[in-house]
Design an enzyme around this catalytic site. Structure first.
Site, PDB file in Angstrom:
ATOM      1  CG  ASP A   1       0.108 -11.831  -9.590  1.00 52.13           C
ATOM      2  OD1 ASP A   1       0.548 -12.855 -10.124  1.00 52.13           O
ATOM      3  OD2 ASP A   1      -0.010 -11.690  -8.368  1.00 52.13           O
TER       4      ASP A   1
ATOM      5  CG  HIS B   1       5.488  -6.275  -4.217  1.00 53.40           C
ATOM      6  ND1 HIS B   1       6.398  -6.505  -3.209  1.00 53.40           N
ATOM      7  CD2 HIS B   1       5.094  -7.487  -4.663  1.00 53.40           C
ATOM      8  CE1 HIS B   1       6.550  -7.806  -3.078  1.00 53.40           C
ATOM      9  NE2 HIS B   1       5.780  -8.428  -3.927  1.00 53.40           N
TER      10      HIS B   1
ATOM     11  CG  HIS C   1      -0.072 -13.705  -1.581  1.00 54.15           C
ATOM     12  ND1 HIS C   1       1.042 -13.345  -2.292  1.00 54.15           N
ATOM     13  CD2 HIS C   1       0.320 -14.774  -0.812  1.00 54.15           C
ATOM     14  CE1 HIS C   1       2.056 -14.140  -1.979  1.00 54.15           C
ATOM     15  NE2 HIS C   1       1.637 -15.022  -1.084  1.00 54.15           N
TER      16      HIS C   1
HETATM   17  N1  ACO Z   1      -4.296   0.378  -6.458  1.00 55.65           N
HETATM   18  C1  ACO Z   1      -4.569   1.588  -5.894  1.00 55.65           C
HETATM   19  N2  ACO Z   1      -4.007   2.046  -4.769  1.00 55.65           N
HETATM   20  C2  ACO Z   1      -3.130   1.233  -4.158  1.00 55.65           C
HETATM   21  C3  ACO Z   1      -2.794  -0.046  -4.665  1.00 55.65           C
HETATM   22  C4  ACO Z   1      -3.402  -0.452  -5.872  1.00 55.65           C
HETATM   23  N3  ACO Z   1      -3.117  -1.632  -6.421  1.00 55.65           N
HETATM   24  N4  ACO Z   1      -1.902  -0.635  -3.837  1.00 55.65           N
HETATM   25  C5  ACO Z   1      -1.679   0.230  -2.843  1.00 55.65           C
HETATM   26  N5  ACO Z   1      -2.421   1.353  -3.039  1.00 55.65           N
HETATM   27  C6  ACO Z   1      -2.409   2.568  -2.208  1.00 55.65           C
HETATM   28  C7  ACO Z   1      -3.154   2.366  -0.911  1.00 55.65           C
HETATM   29  O1  ACO Z   1      -4.515   2.728  -1.018  1.00 55.65           O
HETATM   30  C8  ACO Z   1      -2.380   3.254   0.020  1.00 55.65           C
HETATM   31  O2  ACO Z   1      -2.767   4.608  -0.250  1.00 55.65           O
HETATM   32  P1  ACO Z   1      -2.899   5.673   0.956  1.00 55.65           P
HETATM   33  O3  ACO Z   1      -1.507   5.829   1.481  1.00 55.65           O
HETATM   34  O4  ACO Z   1      -3.448   6.877   0.310  1.00 55.65           O
HETATM   35  O5  ACO Z   1      -3.820   5.038   1.962  1.00 55.65           O
HETATM   36  C9  ACO Z   1      -0.940   3.130  -0.459  1.00 55.65           C
HETATM   37  O6  ACO Z   1      -1.047   2.804  -1.858  1.00 55.65           O
HETATM   38  C10 ACO Z   1      -0.148   2.056   0.279  1.00 55.65           C
HETATM   39  O7  ACO Z   1      -0.883   0.823   0.188  1.00 55.65           O
HETATM   40  P2  ACO Z   1      -0.866  -0.301   1.281  1.00 55.65           P
HETATM   41  O8  ACO Z   1      -2.128  -1.080   1.190  1.00 55.65           O
HETATM   42  O9  ACO Z   1      -0.502   0.299   2.622  1.00 55.65           O
HETATM   43  O10 ACO Z   1       0.371  -1.154   0.798  1.00 55.65           O
HETATM   44  P3  ACO Z   1       0.709  -2.628   1.242  1.00 55.65           P
HETATM   45  O11 ACO Z   1       2.170  -2.767   1.162  1.00 55.65           O
HETATM   46  O12 ACO Z   1       0.047  -2.982   2.535  1.00 55.65           O
HETATM   47  O13 ACO Z   1      -0.015  -3.521   0.117  1.00 55.65           O
HETATM   48  C11 ACO Z   1      -0.416  -4.781  -1.807  1.00 55.65           C
HETATM   49  C12 ACO Z   1       0.653  -4.176  -0.905  1.00 55.65           C
HETATM   50  C13 ACO Z   1      -1.347  -5.693  -0.989  1.00 55.65           C
HETATM   51  C14 ACO Z   1       0.287  -5.659  -2.857  1.00 55.65           C
HETATM   52  C15 ACO Z   1      -1.214  -3.648  -2.493  1.00 55.65           C
HETATM   53  O14 ACO Z   1      -0.354  -2.846  -3.284  1.00 55.65           O
HETATM   54  C16 ACO Z   1      -2.382  -4.169  -3.324  1.00 55.65           C
HETATM   55  O15 ACO Z   1      -3.467  -4.390  -2.796  1.00 55.65           O
HETATM   56  N6  ACO Z   1      -2.174  -4.378  -4.684  1.00 55.65           N
HETATM   57  C17 ACO Z   1      -3.214  -4.925  -5.513  1.00 55.65           C
HETATM   58  C18 ACO Z   1      -3.274  -6.444  -5.352  1.00 55.65           C
HETATM   59  C19 ACO Z   1      -2.091  -7.132  -6.003  1.00 55.65           C
HETATM   60  O16 ACO Z   1      -1.748  -6.863  -7.146  1.00 55.65           O
HETATM   61  N7  ACO Z   1      -1.494  -8.062  -5.248  1.00 55.65           N
HETATM   62  C20 ACO Z   1      -0.385  -8.877  -5.748  1.00 55.65           C
HETATM   63  C21 ACO Z   1       0.886  -8.535  -5.039  1.00 55.65           C
HETATM   64  S1  ACO Z   1       2.212  -9.441  -5.731  1.00 55.65           S
HETATM   65  C22 ACO Z   1       1.999 -10.974  -5.102  1.00 55.65           C
HETATM   66  O17 ACO Z   1       1.504 -11.218  -4.053  1.00 55.65           O
HETATM   67  C23 ACO Z   1       2.411 -12.031  -5.962  1.00 55.65           C
END
Ligand code: ACO
Length: 432
Positions: free
Chosen positions: A364, A308, A268
């Site tokens: 971010d 996201h 987050h």
């Molecule tokens: N890098 C690589 N792969 C990713 C990323 C990433 N940043 N984010 C998601 N994925 C992939 C997952 O591995 C998953 O792949 P799969 O289907 O092959 O298993 C797919 O994309 C879906 O990901 P989920 O984790 O199911 O997506 P979710 O909606 O639960 O997560 C989140 C959203 C937490 C923001 C995620 O994209 C992430 O971890 N991003 C990196 C951290 C980040 O930048 N957070 C800030 C968010 S903005 C905020 O809070 C202000």
């Protein structure tokens, strides 16, 4: 029964049910009517991590994740970022309308005159280790404020809510700046009532012996815009935490400290800190392809600042932040790692792994480079996010409290543990 319904046939019993659809959703409680008359209770919905569950009705923030739209109370984020002040936005989020001049002046006055914290707070903050993470300090300090304002527990008294909200908006920058100075080993700088909200914060961070701190105007405006961009984001993890904790009718200081805790996490608000650590680790633009391969194979962790839950196209805030970075870099020179960030973005946006999963830069991705250019330490980035999000948490907390449909947040579970079994102790000297 509303005009729109969904018909459900339970194949276990052959019974048919009409479930009302309201505002594009069915009520999960309506599923309880679907039962087998057997030992099983009515049907539940199962939705770990709330992937498809609306937990409230809200009139505060609108997001269209597919189109990349973000609006506060109907106003496009781009227009607010361009023209508004952070305190104007904070008022808007809570009250639903922009303040007129009189309301705004009174609000600014109230915030300005509540920025001081009780002197005992000095001792409280001095008790932390020299290397304490500022988010840990902020989290416990915000919770600690509840001990200074016991009447804040009267949450259904409008005057109490009002003063608590003003105190939280006013004192969070002071506590944040004191935490910064504590870690740096510098004396605390008290608030300066002659300055604006953002300038006062920068003064408490950076002032040394000068009688009045003059903030760099580009930095001050950039921070104001970043605060506006981060002020609210509907039902994200930290807002959900605030609403959930607040639903027990605890005081607002305790409720929003839960928001600070949730924001601290790297998935987050903590992502801005992690983006910079990731870029520093990559070290050189020539290492980017290898890093991306590591992300794709799952061995190199996630590409922080990408992806996201709601945005499935470019995060509109990220676009504004990227432009803002150019303004700041014009003053301090281009950040040495900008090239790495641009290359990460370029490769990710043309790679099937990221495009097929709709992973785009989020807010971010570039904020860390801006904060570093302003000389904020990496572990302070999420604190800056928290100062801004306080406005959204408080608006959402009050909306939850006054919403007649809301009750204490108490999810159900699908029990998957053992069935009943007799107690047989495994201890040596058991009495059984
Ligand atoms: N890098 C690589 N792969 C990713 C990323 C990433 N940043 N984010 C998601 N994925 C992939 C997952 O591995 C998953 O792949 P799969 O289907 O092959 O298993 C797919 O994309 C879906 O990901 P989920 O984790 O199911 O997506 P979710 O909606 O639960 O997560 C989140 C959203 C937490 C923001 C995620 O994209 C992430 O971890 N991003 C990196 C951290 C980040 O930048 N957070 C800030 C968010 S903005 C905020 O809070 C202000």
């Amino acid at each position: 029964m509303p005009d729109e319904t969904i018909s459900v046939i339970d194949n276990r019993t052959g019974r048919r049910y009409e479930i009302p659809i309201r505002d594009g959703a069915i009520g999960a409680a309506d599923l309880q009517k679907i039962t087998t008359d057997g030992p099983a209770a009515g049907l539940m919905s199962y939705d770990p991590a709330f992937l498809n569950t609306a937990a409230c009705r809200s009139a505060i923030t609108f997001i269209d994740g597919d189109k990349g739209i973000l609006r506060y109370r109907g106003y496009p984020i781009e227009q607010l970022a361009e023209n508004a002040t952070f305190l104007e936005v904070a008022w808007l989020l809570r009250h639903g309308e922009l303040p007129d001049q009189k309301q705004y002046d009174q609000f600014v006055h109230d915030i300005t005159y509540h920025t001081y914290v009780h002197e005992n707070f000095r001792k409280f903050l001095e008790g932390f280790r020299y290397d304490a993470h500022p988010m840990a300090m902020l989290n416990s300090s915000i919770a600690g404020l509840a001990s200074f304002y016991p009447s804040a527990r009267n949450i259904f008294d409008e005057n109490e809510r009002n003063i608590s909200i003003i105190r939280l908006l006013a004192k969070t920058p002071t506590i944040a700046a004191f935490s910064y100075r504590h870690v740096k080993g510098l004396p605390f700088v008290y608030p300066d009532n002659r300055l604006s909200y953002v300038e006062n914060f920068l003064s408490m961070i950076a002032r040394m012996s000068e009688s009045k701190y003059e903030a760099n105007p580009t930095f001050a405006r950039a921070l104001e815009i970043l605060f506006i961009l981060h002020a609210d984001h509907e039902q994200n993890a930290s807002t959900n935490a605030v609403r959930s904790v607040g639903s027990s009718h605890v005081d607002p200081f305790s409720a929003v400290s839960a928001g600070v805790a949730a924001l601290f996490g790297p998935l987050h608000g903590g992502a801005n800190e992690q983006v910079l650590r990731m870029i520093t680790e990559i070290g050189n633009v020539k290492n980017v392809p290898k890093f991306i391969e590591g992300v794709k194979s799952g061995e190199g962790g996630r590409l922080m600042g990408f992806g996201h839950r709601v945005y499935k196209s470019y995060d509109p805030r990220a676009k504004i932040v990227k432009r803002l970075a150019d303004d700041v870099f014009k003053v301090v020179g281009v950040d040495k790692d900008l090239e790495i960030a641009l290359e990460l973005e370029r490769i990710a946006l043309s790679d099937d792994y990221f495009t097929s999963r709709k992973l785009y830069p989020n807010v971010d991705f570039y904020t860390g480079l801006i904060y570093r250019s302003m000389a904020f330490p990496t572990d302070f980035f999420t604190v800056l996010f928290a100062i801004a999000r306080m406005a959204g948490w408080l608006a959402q907390w009050e909306e939850m409290l006054l919403d007649k449909e809301q009750k204490i947040a108490r999810p159900r579970q699908l029990y998957i543990g053992p069935a009943e079994r007799p107690y047989r102790s495994k201890l040596k000297n058991s009495v059984s």
